[in-house]
Design a protein around this motif. Structure first.
Motif, PDB file in Angstrom:
ATOM      1  N   GLU A 145     -14.467  -6.810 -12.451  1.00 54.39           N
ATOM      2  CA  GLU A 145     -13.046  -6.652 -12.776  1.00 54.39           C
ATOM      3  C   GLU A 145     -12.568  -5.211 -12.631  1.00 54.39           C
ATOM      4  OE1 GLU A 145      -9.354  -8.340 -13.887  1.00 54.39           O
ATOM      5  OE2 GLU A 145     -11.260  -9.332 -13.480  1.00 54.39           O
ATOM      6  N   ASP A 146     -13.371  -4.250 -13.118  1.00 49.32           N
ATOM      7  CA  ASP A 146     -12.914  -2.860 -13.057  1.00 49.32           C
ATOM      8  C   ASP A 146     -12.796  -2.383 -11.610  1.00 49.32           C
ATOM      9  OD1 ASP A 146     -15.661  -3.037 -12.733  1.00 49.32           O
ATOM     10  OD2 ASP A 146     -16.095  -1.158 -13.762  1.00 49.32           O
ATOM     11  N   ARG A 147     -13.775  -2.761 -10.763  1.00 50.87           N
ATOM     12  CA  ARG A 147     -13.702  -2.374  -9.362  1.00 50.87           C
ATOM     13  C   ARG A 147     -12.581  -3.101  -8.630  1.00 50.87           C
ATOM     14  NH1 ARG A 147     -19.526  -3.423  -7.503  1.00 50.87           N
ATOM     15  NH2 ARG A 147     -18.476  -3.632  -5.494  1.00 50.87           N
ATOM     16  N   MET A 148     -12.325  -4.332  -9.032  1.00 49.53           N
ATOM     17  CA  MET A 148     -11.236  -5.082  -8.413  1.00 49.53           C
ATOM     18  C   MET A 148      -9.899  -4.384  -8.681  1.00 49.53           C
ATOM     19  SD  MET A 148      -9.902  -8.964  -9.040  1.00 49.53           S
ATOM     20  CE  MET A 148     -11.546  -9.633  -8.957  1.00 49.53           C
ATOM     21  N   MET A 149      -9.678  -3.988  -9.950  1.00 45.38           N
ATOM     22  CA  MET A 149      -8.414  -3.345 -10.275  1.00 45.38           C
ATOM     23  C   MET A 149      -8.292  -1.988  -9.590  1.00 45.38           C
ATOM     24  SD  MET A 149      -7.251  -5.811 -11.822  1.00 45.38           S
ATOM     25  CE  MET A 149      -5.640  -5.049 -11.909  1.00 45.38           C
ATOM     26  N   ASP A 150      -9.419  -1.264  -9.486  1.00 39.71           N
ATOM     27  CA  ASP A 150      -9.392   0.010  -8.759  1.00 39.71           C
ATOM     28  C   ASP A 150      -9.018  -0.219  -7.297  1.00 39.71           C
ATOM     29  OD1 ASP A 150     -10.099   1.399 -11.015  1.00 39.71           O
ATOM     30  OD2 ASP A 150     -12.231   1.536 -10.516  1.00 39.71           O
ATOM     31  N   SER A 151      -9.593  -1.271  -6.700  1.00 41.39           N
ATOM     32  CA  SER A 151      -9.300  -1.579  -5.295  1.00 41.39           C
ATOM     33  C   SER A 151      -7.834  -1.961  -5.120  1.00 41.39           C
ATOM     34  CB  SER A 151     -10.195  -2.720  -4.811  1.00 41.39           C
ATOM     35  OG  SER A 151     -11.558  -2.358  -4.844  1.00 41.39           O
ATOM     36  N   MET A 152      -7.302  -2.773  -6.040  1.00 40.35           N
ATOM     37  CA  MET A 152      -5.899  -3.179  -5.943  1.00 40.35           C
ATOM     38  C   MET A 152      -4.974  -1.976  -6.089  1.00 40.35           C
ATOM     39  SD  MET A 152      -5.761  -6.278  -5.177  1.00 40.35           S
ATOM     40  CE  MET A 152      -7.098  -7.443  -4.915  1.00 40.35           C
ATOM     41  N   ASN A 153      -5.298  -1.086  -7.019  1.00 37.70           N
ATOM     42  CA  ASN A 153      -4.477   0.120  -7.190  1.00 37.70           C
ATOM     43  C   ASN A 153      -4.520   0.995  -5.940  1.00 37.70           C
ATOM     44  OD1 ASN A 153      -3.670  -0.544  -9.789  1.00 37.70           O
ATOM     45  ND2 ASN A 153      -5.429   0.455 -10.741  1.00 37.70           N
ATOM     46  N   GLU A 154      -5.714   1.086  -5.333  1.00 31.12           N
ATOM     47  CA  GLU A 154      -5.840   1.870  -4.106  1.00 31.12           C
ATOM     48  C   GLU A 154      -5.011   1.261  -2.978  1.00 31.12           C
ATOM     49  OE1 GLU A 154      -9.337   3.523  -1.061  1.00 31.12           O
ATOM     50  OE2 GLU A 154      -9.871   2.279  -2.800  1.00 31.12           O
ATOM     51  N   ILE A 155      -5.023  -0.063  -2.891  1.00 27.45           N
ATOM     52  CA  ILE A 155      -4.238  -0.755  -1.857  1.00 27.45           C
ATOM     53  C   ILE A 155      -2.753  -0.495  -2.056  1.00 27.45           C
ATOM     54  CG2 ILE A 155      -3.497  -3.057  -1.090  1.00 27.45           C
ATOM     55  CD1 ILE A 155      -6.442  -3.946  -1.569  1.00 27.45           C
ATOM     56  N   LEU A 156      -2.280  -0.603  -3.295  1.00 24.24           N
ATOM     57  CA  LEU A 156      -0.853  -0.400  -3.569  1.00 24.24           C
ATOM     58  C   LEU A 156      -0.458   1.062  -3.392  1.00 24.24           C
ATOM     59  CD1 LEU A 156      -0.447  -2.801  -6.626  1.00 24.24           C
ATOM     60  CD2 LEU A 156       0.229  -3.195  -4.254  1.00 24.24           C
ATOM     61  N   ASP A 157      -1.374   1.984  -3.709  1.00 26.42           N
ATOM     62  CA  ASP A 157      -1.099   3.403  -3.453  1.00 26.42           C
ATOM     63  C   ASP A 157      -0.921   3.645  -1.962  1.00 26.42           C
ATOM     64  OD1 ASP A 157      -1.191   4.032  -6.117  1.00 26.42           O
ATOM     65  OD2 ASP A 157      -3.269   4.747  -6.093  1.00 26.42           O
ATOM     66  N   ASN A 158      -1.740   2.970  -1.152  1.00 26.43           N
ATOM     67  CA  ASN A 158      -1.631   3.112   0.304  1.00 26.43           C
ATOM     68  C   ASN A 158      -0.292   2.595   0.812  1.00 26.43           C
ATOM     69  OD1 ASN A 158      -4.009   3.980   2.266  1.00 26.43           O
ATOM     70  ND2 ASN A 158      -4.937   3.255   0.367  1.00 26.43           N
ATOM     71  N   VAL A 159       0.211   1.535   0.191  1.00 30.97           N
ATOM     72  CA  VAL A 159       1.528   1.017   0.575  1.00 30.97           C
ATOM     73  C   VAL A 159       2.583   2.100   0.397  1.00 30.97           C
ATOM     74  CG1 VAL A 159       3.313  -0.678   0.067  1.00 30.97           C
ATOM     75  CG2 VAL A 159       0.923  -1.367   0.036  1.00 30.97           C
ATOM     76  N   MET A 160       2.516   2.792  -0.747  1.00 28.62           N
ATOM     77  CA  MET A 160       3.513   3.812  -1.054  1.00 28.62           C
ATOM     78  C   MET A 160       3.373   5.037  -0.150  1.00 28.62           C
ATOM     79  SD  MET A 160       5.199   2.406  -3.524  1.00 28.62           S
ATOM     80  CE  MET A 160       6.129   3.786  -4.195  1.00 28.62           C
ATOM     81  N   GLU A 161       2.128   5.407   0.155  1.00 30.84           N
ATOM     82  CA  GLU A 161       1.883   6.659   0.863  1.00 30.84           C
ATOM     83  C   GLU A 161       1.849   6.506   2.381  1.00 30.84           C
ATOM     84  OE1 GLU A 161      -1.724   8.153  -0.765  1.00 30.84           O
ATOM     85  OE2 GLU A 161      -0.942   8.267  -2.824  1.00 30.84           O
ATOM     86  N   LYS A 162       1.306   5.374   2.870  1.00 32.11           N
ATOM     87  CA  LYS A 162       1.065   5.246   4.307  1.00 32.11           C
ATOM     88  C   LYS A 162       1.732   4.031   4.943  1.00 32.11           C
ATOM     89  CE  LYS A 162      -3.477   7.428   3.699  1.00 32.11           C
ATOM     90  NZ  LYS A 162      -4.946   7.286   3.875  1.00 32.11           N
ATOM     91  N   GLY A 163       2.327   3.191   4.143  1.00 34.50           N
ATOM     92  CA  GLY A 163       2.920   1.983   4.693  1.00 34.50           C
ATOM     93  C   GLY A 163       2.007   0.785   4.516  1.00 34.50           C
ATOM     94  N   TYR A 164       2.531  -0.381   4.866  1.00 32.10           N
ATOM     95  CA  TYR A 164       1.813  -1.619   4.549  1.00 32.10           C
ATOM     96  C   TYR A 164       0.682  -1.945   5.510  1.00 32.10           C
ATOM     97  CZ  TYR A 164       4.943  -3.663   8.089  1.00 32.10           C
ATOM     98  OH  TYR A 164       5.630  -3.946   9.241  1.00 32.10           O
ATOM     99  N   GLU A 165       0.670  -1.366   6.714  1.00 34.34           N
ATOM    100  CA  GLU A 165      -0.332  -1.764   7.702  1.00 34.34           C
ATOM    101  C   GLU A 165      -1.752  -1.514   7.197  1.00 34.34           C
ATOM    102  OE1 GLU A 165       2.227   0.170   8.350  1.00 34.34           O
ATOM    103  OE2 GLU A 165       3.419  -0.732   9.976  1.00 34.34           O
ATOM    104  N   GLU A 166      -2.008  -0.288   6.696  1.00 30.19           N
ATOM    105  CA  GLU A 166      -3.354   0.026   6.221  1.00 30.19           C
ATOM    106  C   GLU A 166      -3.688  -0.781   4.971  1.00 30.19           C
ATOM    107  OE1 GLU A 166      -5.987   3.906   4.830  1.00 30.19           O
ATOM    108  OE2 GLU A 166      -4.273   4.161   6.172  1.00 30.19           O
ATOM    109  N   ALA A 167      -2.692  -1.013   4.127  1.00 33.45           N
ATOM    110  CA  ALA A 167      -2.923  -1.811   2.916  1.00 33.45           C
ATOM    111  C   ALA A 167      -3.326  -3.234   3.278  1.00 33.45           C
ATOM    112  CB  ALA A 167      -1.671  -1.817   2.044  1.00 33.45           C
ATOM    113  N   GLU A 168      -2.698  -3.796   4.302  1.00 31.25           N
ATOM    114  CA  GLU A 168      -3.057  -5.138   4.759  1.00 31.25           C
ATOM    115  C   GLU A 168      -4.518  -5.201   5.189  1.00 31.25           C
ATOM    116  OE1 GLU A 168      -0.311  -5.975   7.909  1.00 31.25           O
ATOM    117  OE2 GLU A 168       0.732  -7.471   6.697  1.00 31.25           O
ATOM    118  N   VAL A 169      -4.956  -4.199   5.961  1.00 28.45           N
ATOM    119  CA  VAL A 169      -6.334  -4.158   6.450  1.00 28.45           C
ATOM    120  C   VAL A 169      -7.305  -4.076   5.274  1.00 28.45           C
ATOM    121  CG1 VAL A 169      -8.016  -2.803   7.755  1.00 28.45           C
ATOM    122  CG2 VAL A 169      -5.704  -3.135   8.657  1.00 28.45           C
TER     123      VAL A 169
END
Length: 364
Positions: A72-96
């Motif tokens: 669970e803790d790693r899952m939430m860290d991964s989700m936060n990292e994905i959403l941070d990427n959306v804000m910083e780099k756009g959705y393409e990298e977050a999708e990958v």
């Protein structure tokens, strides 16, 4: 997901108090070979994995750090990292990143649910994305929710049904949404909101209003039950705080017309705990007058026509009044007030009312 195989081998070796030389000798390789494994310069041959696991008193799954579920803790860290990427780099990298995570744990129901939530956040954040891309995200989310639905997972099944119903409403597949909502228990919060949306899309405003009113009534009564539990002496030993909760309960009765005046009884209990006889007496008299008056009905503005409002209904039946009168005359809690003039007059009003009810019963 990157596997740090060398770090894992070194960790297991050290936990068992072995040197690199001892491990090398155990599996028939050179010490430099073990050193290269542990620094990730090379990997053990696949044929050595089982001997290596036996030498380290473990199994191949542990060496390869196999997990059925992402913690669970790693899952939430991964989700936060994905959403941070959306804000910083756009959705393409977050999708990958999201796809790679799902491919690493293809049977994880928990991950599929959190991925569906992440897609909601991506759609909310990337409002400028074109219609085609948003349709693609919705389809992806639908696929994840359908997989959760088919799994029957107890933790996420209801939320999957609710999510699929929401998608069906958004796509104007109202019959599908209706069938899904019928699978949900009435006590959950989502069905009333979605039934309202269905009625509005079908241009049925009266049914939408009744759905909202019934859900509001259920919510208010639930809030009042929680407030009642909070006033329990074991939950809230401080009577001053209980009085504050009494006021809040009273406000819900005043605003919504729900509760039947029970708030007065809670004031009586609170002041009895504080040994404040004057306030206890005051609220006992208020309780008598409340019982003698008409019933308090739900606020018609908020609850009609869903709930029938009868303004001429008596507050309580005669049998309850008789029980209360007997309690006022014989209970030790009321003994300090029986000589008080205001209290005696209130008790007398109650007695006369009971007599009038008896005469009416005889006449009919």
């Amino acid at each position: 997901m990157e596997i740090k195989l060398g770090r894992q081998i070194a960790k297991l070796r050290k936990e068992r108090g072995m040197t690199q030389e001892q491990l090398a000798q155990a599996v028939g390789v050179s010490s430099p070979a073990v050193s290269k494994w542990e620094t990730d310069s090379s990997c053990p041959d696949i044929a050595l994995l089982c001997p290596l696991a036996r030498a380290l008193s473990t199994n191949v799954d542990t060496i390869l750090q196999f997990e059925d579920e992402l913690p669970e803790d790693r899952m939430m860290d991964s989700m936060n990292e994905i959403l941070d990427n959306v804000m910083e780099k756009g959705y393409e990298e977050a999708e990958v990143m999201l796809k790679n995570l799902l491919h690493s744990y293809p049977s994880s129901i928990s991950l599929k649910f959190h991925a569906a939530v992440a897609l909601d956040m991506i759609m909310l954040t990337c409002m400028s994305a074109g219609k085609e891309k948003r349709t693609e995200w919705t389809g992806w989310k639908k696929q994840l929710l359908e997989e959760i639905y088919r799994s029957g997972d107890a933790k996420y099944w209801l939320r999957a049904v609710s999510g699929l119903a929401g998608i069906a409403i958004g796509e104007d597949r109202l019959d599908d949404a209706e069938e899904l909502l019928k699978k949900l228990p009435d006590h959950t919060d989502d069905p009333p909101m979605m039934w309202t949306m269905i009625h509005l899309k079908r241009e049925e405003p009266e049914q939408a209003l009744e759905t909202i009113q019934k859900a509001l009534y259920a919510t208010v009564t639930k809030v009042q039950r929680y407030l009642m539990q909070m006033m329990n002496e074991k939950v809230m030993p401080d009577p001053e705080k209980v009085l504050e909760i009494c006021k809040i309960y009273g406000e819900t009765e005043k605003l919504f017309g729900v509760g039947g005046g029970l708030g007065i009884g809670f004031y009586i209990q609170a002041y009895q705990r504080m040994n404040n006889m004057e306030e206890t007496k005051k609220y006992m008299i208020q309780m008598i007058d409340l019982i003698l008056g008409p019933a308090r009905m739900p606020n018609p503005l908020l609850f009609h026509p869903a709930l029938k409002v009868e303004t001429d209904q008596a507050a309580v039946p005669k049998q309850v009044k008789e029980y209360l009168l007997n309690n006022l005359l014989t209970s030790d809690d009321c003994k300090p007030f029986r000589g008080d003039q205001d209290f005696k007059e209130a008790v007398e009003r109650l007695r006369r009312n009971i007599e009038e009810c008896s005469e009416q019963d005889t006449a009919t």
